[in-house]
Design a protein around this motif. Structure first.
Motif, PDB file in Angstrom:
ATOM      1  N   VAL A 233      41.816  36.904  27.681  1.00  0.00           N
ATOM      2  CA  VAL A 233      41.924  38.321  28.037  1.00  0.00           C
ATOM      3  C   VAL A 233      40.939  39.129  27.213  1.00  0.00           C
ATOM      4  N   GLN A 234      40.341  40.095  27.848  1.00  0.00           N
ATOM      5  CA  GLN A 234      39.509  41.117  27.201  1.00  0.00           C
ATOM      6  C   GLN A 234      40.352  42.388  27.099  1.00  0.00           C
ATOM      7  N   SER A 235      40.475  42.966  25.911  1.00  0.00           N
ATOM      8  CA  SER A 235      41.408  44.075  25.703  1.00  0.00           C
ATOM      9  C   SER A 235      41.113  45.277  26.580  1.00  0.00           C
ATOM     10  N   ARG A 236      39.852  45.618  26.725  1.00  0.00           N
ATOM     11  CA  ARG A 236      39.505  46.840  27.459  1.00  0.00           C
ATOM     12  C   ARG A 236      38.991  46.512  28.852  1.00  0.00           C
ATOM     13  N   CYS A 237      39.396  47.320  29.814  1.00  0.00           N
ATOM     14  CA  CYS A 237      38.808  47.250  31.159  1.00  0.00           C
ATOM     15  C   CYS A 237      38.699  48.687  31.666  1.00  0.00           C
ATOM     16  N   VAL A 238      37.793  49.410  31.065  1.00  0.00           N
ATOM     17  CA  VAL A 238      37.650  50.839  31.305  1.00  0.00           C
ATOM     18  C   VAL A 238      37.035  51.088  32.678  1.00  0.00           C
ATOM     19  N   HIS A 239      37.608  52.048  33.391  1.00  0.00           N
ATOM     20  CA  HIS A 239      37.084  52.426  34.698  1.00  0.00           C
ATOM     21  C   HIS A 239      35.814  53.250  34.533  1.00  0.00           C
ATOM     22  N   ARG A 240      34.764  52.871  35.234  1.00  0.00           N
ATOM     23  CA  ARG A 240      33.506  53.604  35.248  1.00  0.00           C
ATOM     24  C   ARG A 240      33.370  54.324  36.587  1.00  0.00           C
ATOM     25  N   SER A 241      32.845  55.523  36.558  1.00  0.00           N
ATOM     26  CA  SER A 241      32.693  56.301  37.783  1.00  0.00           C
ATOM     27  C   SER A 241      31.904  55.525  38.832  1.00  0.00           C
ATOM     28  N   PHE A 242      32.419  55.536  40.050  1.00  0.00           N
ATOM     29  CA  PHE A 242      31.768  54.937  41.213  1.00  0.00           C
ATOM     30  C   PHE A 242      31.631  53.410  41.103  1.00  0.00           C
ATOM     31  N   LYS A 243      32.401  52.805  40.204  1.00  0.00           N
ATOM     32  CA  LYS A 243      32.395  51.352  40.094  1.00  0.00           C
ATOM     33  C   LYS A 243      33.822  50.829  40.126  1.00  0.00           C
ATOM     34  N   PRO A 244      34.051  49.660  40.725  1.00  0.00           N
ATOM     35  CA  PRO A 244      35.411  49.093  40.709  1.00  0.00           C
ATOM     36  C   PRO A 244      35.828  48.719  39.296  1.00  0.00           C
ATOM     37  N   VAL A 245      37.120  48.825  39.027  1.00  0.00           N
ATOM     38  CA  VAL A 245      37.626  48.441  37.706  1.00  0.00           C
ATOM     39  C   VAL A 245      37.514  46.920  37.572  1.00  0.00           C
ATOM     40  N   PRO A 246      36.863  46.420  36.520  1.00  0.00           N
ATOM     41  CA  PRO A 246      36.652  44.973  36.408  1.00  0.00           C
ATOM     42  C   PRO A 246      37.927  44.237  36.008  1.00  0.00           C
ATOM     43  N   ASP A 247      37.986  42.960  36.371  1.00  0.00           N
ATOM     44  CA  ASP A 247      39.053  42.095  35.872  1.00  0.00           C
ATOM     45  C   ASP A 247      38.870  41.907  34.369  1.00  0.00           C
ATOM     46  N   ASN A 248      39.998  41.782  33.654  1.00  0.00           N
ATOM     47  CA  ASN A 248      39.886  41.521  32.209  1.00  0.00           C
ATOM     48  C   ASN A 248      40.757  40.353  31.764  1.00  0.00           C
ATOM     49  N   ALA A 249      41.201  39.533  32.716  1.00  0.00           N
ATOM     50  CA  ALA A 249      41.908  38.291  32.405  1.00  0.00           C
ATOM     51  C   ALA A 249      41.296  37.176  33.243  1.00  0.00           C
ATOM     52  N   GLN A 250      41.168  36.006  32.622  1.00  0.00           N
ATOM     53  CA  GLN A 250      40.570  34.876  33.327  1.00  0.00           C
ATOM     54  C   GLN A 250      41.299  33.603  32.928  1.00  0.00           C
TER      55      GLN A 250
END
Length: 299
Positions: A97-114
């Motif tokens: 897991v990556q702790s942060r998955c910050v939403h960026r304008s005009f971009k989909p929120v990235p996955d943060n668990a693999q």
């Protein structure tokens, strides 16, 4: 064991035993995650390459330590996150897991668990919420996540409750909402996940909350504020740390729905407490070179 002394001032002593040296890394690697699994194994993640400017040069290994053995290293392929949390799923696959998955304008929120299989091949990814402070998998394979304030107030619905449970495919099964008379979670300070019961301790208010499949049971705040971890054995609760006393151990009792201070406790031979994980009555800590375990049930 207990140190003898005046009867009213007995001090519980937790004896640390060394489980393992930290995994051996190359000069180019950093240890980025370390955890204890629900069945008492150790799991770690090392990474080398550029983690600041993107993923193309990132190289990641998982290290798994079995009792009585040595670390087994597995190279991961197709890593799409920058991991800093890790645990093991019941089928032997690795959850990073990556702790942060910050939403960026005009971009989909990235996955943060693999999730990766035992050979290191990528299986799937999903979002697990922004601001992950604690990650722990229980015996049935439920993924417990506690969040810090920046994630809770980020607008991400997955982390808004401060504490949540997911299945192994990233489906949110439950999120915490405080019972009447208790504050919401602004930061999950401590999360203790045993085989089938979890305990959370949080700001604001610092209540201690027991969660099972069928019940959420909050205990009003006891004498300790700002603890970094909690240990639980029957009705014994040991708080690790507190405001102004990061290495202090305070023993309490659960009594008639309240938390009552019982005395202090000590951890030997370590003086500084660098917490890796708490699992029920078991405490895992690390030094610069090794990982140790202490168990309230043994004393």
């Amino acid at each position: 064991m207990f140190d003898s002394g005046v009867m009213d001032t007995l001090v519980r002593t937790l004896q640390c035993r060394r489980m393992a040296k930290l995994p051996t890394l190359t000069d180019a690697e950093d240890l980025v995650a370390l955890n204890a699994t629900v069945d008492g194994r150790l799991i770690a993640v090392s990474a080398r390459g550029s983690r600041r400017d993107g993923l193309p040069d990132l190289r990641v290994r998982v290290h798994l330590h079995e009792a009585g053995g040595d670390w087994r290293a597995v190279i991961l392929t197709d890593v799409t996150i920058v991991p800093n949390k890790v645990d093991l799923l019941p089928d032997g696959s690795f959850l990073l897991v990556q702790s942060r998955c910050v939403h960026r304008s005009f971009k989909p929120v990235p996955d943060n668990a693999q999730v990766f299989n035992a050979s290191g091949q990528a299986l799937r990814s999903f979002r697990i919420g922004d601001g992950v402070e604690h990650l722990a998998v229980d015996e049935p394979g439920t993924i417990w996540v506690g969040y810090f304030d920046e994630g809770i107030y980020s607008g991400d619905p997955l982390s808004a409750g401060g504490l949540a449970r997911f299945d192994e495919y990233g489906r949110q099964l439950w999120t915490y909402w405080p019972p009447s008379g208790f504050d919401h979670i602004a930061t999950c300070y401590a999360l203790n996940v045993g085989a089938r019961t979890a305990w959370a301790y949080y700001y604001t208010g610092f209540p201690l909350v027991r969660i099972t499949d069928t019940e959420v049971r909050p205990f009003p705040a006891g004498p300790v504020r700002g603890a970094r971890a909690v240990l639980i054995h029957d009705n014994v609760v040991i708080f690790i740390g507190g405001y102004g006393a990061p290495h202090q151990l305070t023993e309490c009792r659960l009594h008639d729905g309240t938390i009552v201070e019982h005395g202090s406790a000590t951890l030997t031979p370590l003086k500084k407490i660098n917490v890796v994980s708490t699992r029920g009555s078991r405490l895992y800590v690390r030094s610069a070179h090794s990982v140790f375990q202490a168990d309230v049930a043994d004393c």
